[in-house]
Write a protein that holds these residues in place. Structure first.
Motif, PDB file in Angstrom:
ATOM      1  N   ILE A   1      -1.104   1.309  -8.950  1.00 23.94           N
ATOM      2  CA  ILE A   1       0.145   2.030  -8.721  1.00 23.94           C
ATOM      3  C   ILE A   1       1.269   1.034  -8.428  1.00 23.94           C
ATOM      4  N   MET A   2       2.425   1.291  -9.046  1.00 29.67           N
ATOM      5  CA  MET A   2       3.623   0.504  -8.784  1.00 29.67           C
ATOM      6  C   MET A   2       4.706   1.449  -8.260  1.00 29.67           C
TER       7      MET A   2
ATOM      8  N   GLY B   1      -0.279  -2.332  -6.314  1.00 33.32           N
ATOM      9  CA  GLY B   1      -1.659  -2.628  -5.941  1.00 33.32           C
ATOM     10  C   GLY B   1      -2.586  -1.562  -6.472  1.00 33.32           C
ATOM     11  N   THR B   2      -3.834  -1.614  -6.070  1.00 35.63           N
ATOM     12  CA  THR B   2      -4.773  -0.575  -6.477  1.00 35.63           C
ATOM     13  C   THR B   2      -4.350   0.752  -5.848  1.00 35.63           C
TER      14      THR B   2
ATOM     15  N   VAL C   1      -2.402   1.212  -2.172  1.00 36.63           N
ATOM     16  CA  VAL C   1      -1.055   1.784  -2.051  1.00 36.63           C
ATOM     17  C   VAL C   1      -1.071   3.111  -1.301  1.00 36.63           C
ATOM     18  N   LEU C   2      -2.063   3.964  -1.577  1.00 33.27           N
ATOM     19  CA  LEU C   2      -2.071   5.303  -0.998  1.00 33.27           C
ATOM     20  C   LEU C   2      -2.716   5.360   0.388  1.00 33.27           C
ATOM     21  N   GLU C   3      -3.680   4.490   0.646  1.00 30.61           N
ATOM     22  CA  GLU C   3      -4.385   4.537   1.926  1.00 30.61           C
ATOM     23  C   GLU C   3      -3.905   3.481   2.913  1.00 30.61           C
ATOM     24  N   ARG C   4      -3.379   2.366   2.384  1.00 33.09           N
ATOM     25  CA  ARG C   4      -2.906   1.297   3.273  1.00 33.09           C
ATOM     26  C   ARG C   4      -1.552   0.772   2.810  1.00 33.09           C
ATOM     27  N   PRO C   5      -0.553   1.661   2.702  1.00 33.20           N
ATOM     28  CA  PRO C   5       0.763   1.205   2.224  1.00 33.20           C
ATOM     29  C   PRO C   5       1.397   0.219   3.202  1.00 33.20           C
ATOM     30  N   LYS C   6       2.076  -0.782   2.642  1.00 34.79           N
ATOM     31  CA  LYS C   6       2.709  -1.805   3.462  1.00 34.79           C
ATOM     32  C   LYS C   6       4.210  -1.591   3.604  1.00 34.79           C
ATOM     33  N   ASN C   7       4.825  -1.035   2.562  1.00 35.45           N
ATOM     34  CA  ASN C   7       6.274  -0.858   2.562  1.00 35.45           C
ATOM     35  C   ASN C   7       6.664   0.461   3.225  1.00 35.45           C
ATOM     36  N   ASP C   8       7.751   0.475   3.981  1.00 29.60           N
ATOM     37  CA  ASP C   8       8.185   1.687   4.683  1.00 29.60           C
ATOM     38  C   ASP C   8       8.508   2.819   3.720  1.00 29.60           C
ATOM     39  N   TYR C   9       9.123   2.490   2.575  1.00 26.04           N
ATOM     40  CA  TYR C   9       9.443   3.524   1.595  1.00 26.04           C
ATOM     41  C   TYR C   9       8.165   4.160   1.056  1.00 26.04           C
ATOM     42  N   THR C  10       7.165   3.327   0.740  1.00 27.11           N
ATOM     43  CA  THR C  10       5.879   3.847   0.265  1.00 27.11           C
ATOM     44  C   THR C  10       5.230   4.723   1.323  1.00 27.11           C
TER      45      THR C  10
END
Length: 247
Positions: free
Chosen positions: A212-213, A224-225, A229-238
């Protein structure tokens, strides 16, 4: 298959639409491209497939810059699915004629029997019985059936790249399940085909994409995978997208 480096795209008013985006896509990979409306997703995919030119950076397809003959070849090898099937299917044509049109344009030496067999196969891959649906007009179909017919047309010539741009936005919830199953069946039947799923709906992306991008204001804010992205997002927007999604 694709290598994108520092891609920059500006509007006619010189406003930045896509800024310094870099990523790669390998054969057989399903990529989910997500973000809010106006984030630059569709603009990015149009440049990726050579429909528009970039203002900076580069896009390569199989090691060659996407321009001229390479861009033309890429478009011939691509299948496109859009948001509204009723806008993409000719209302004057029976559905089978719309599905077979790519074959008639590209394979002048094929017999009517060859074309018909490929059309029937495409119908079956999206779970539409050709004996029931091939002679119907788009107006005789539900939204979900029409979108599956549009997907059949996109895959009838076995593309190397399938781009689906918000294909579920105009479809009711019940029909979405059937369309998601169609994409899964297509992936299983075409393991070397790259799939780009553009959607603001993370629930759709989760069921389709391995990678996912996330795009926000023309920037890639996370890639990332699907699990990362869905379970451990790093970005606040995500994180906000994930928190707001019903998956």
């Amino acid at each position: 298959m694709f290598e994108v480096k520092h891609l920059t795209i500006r509007s006619k008013e010189n406003q930045p639409l896509v800024q310094d985006i870099s990523f790669s896509l390998i054969p057989g990979q399903p990529l989910g491209l997500t973000g809010a409306s106006g984030s630059g997703k569709t603009t990015l995919t149009r440049v990726l497939l050579g429909f528009e030119s970039a203002d900076g950076g580069s896009v390569e397809y199989c090691g060659e810059p996407v321009r001229g003959d390479v861009a033309h070849s890429l478009r011939l090898q691509s299948g496109l699915v859009f948001q509204s099937p009723f806008d993409s299917l000719d209302p004057r044509w029976r559905v089978a004629k719309s599905v077979m049109e790519p074959l008639r344009l590209r394979h002048h030496d094929w017999s009517p029997e060859q074309i018909s067999a490929h059309v029937d196969d495409a119908f079956l891959r999206v779970s539409l019985d050709p004996t029931v649906y091939r002679n119907r007009f788009p107006m005789d179909l539900s939204g979900g059936q029409a979108q599956r017919a549009a997907i059949a047309r996109a895959i009838v010539d076995h593309p190397t790249v399938l781009l689906a741009d918000e294909p579920m936005s105009a479809i009711d919830v019940a029909a979405r399940v059937q369309i998601l199953e169609s994409f899964k069946a297509i992936r299983a039947a075409e393991p070397e085909m790259a799939l780009i799923m553009v959607s603001h709906d993370l629930g759709v992306v989760k069921h389709i994409a391995d990678r996912i991008m996330v795009v926000h204001d023309g920037h890639v804010v996370e890639i990332g995978t699907a699990a990362q992205v869905l379970e451990r997002p790093k970005n606040d927007y995500t994180k906000r997208l994930v928190d707001a999604a019903s998956m």
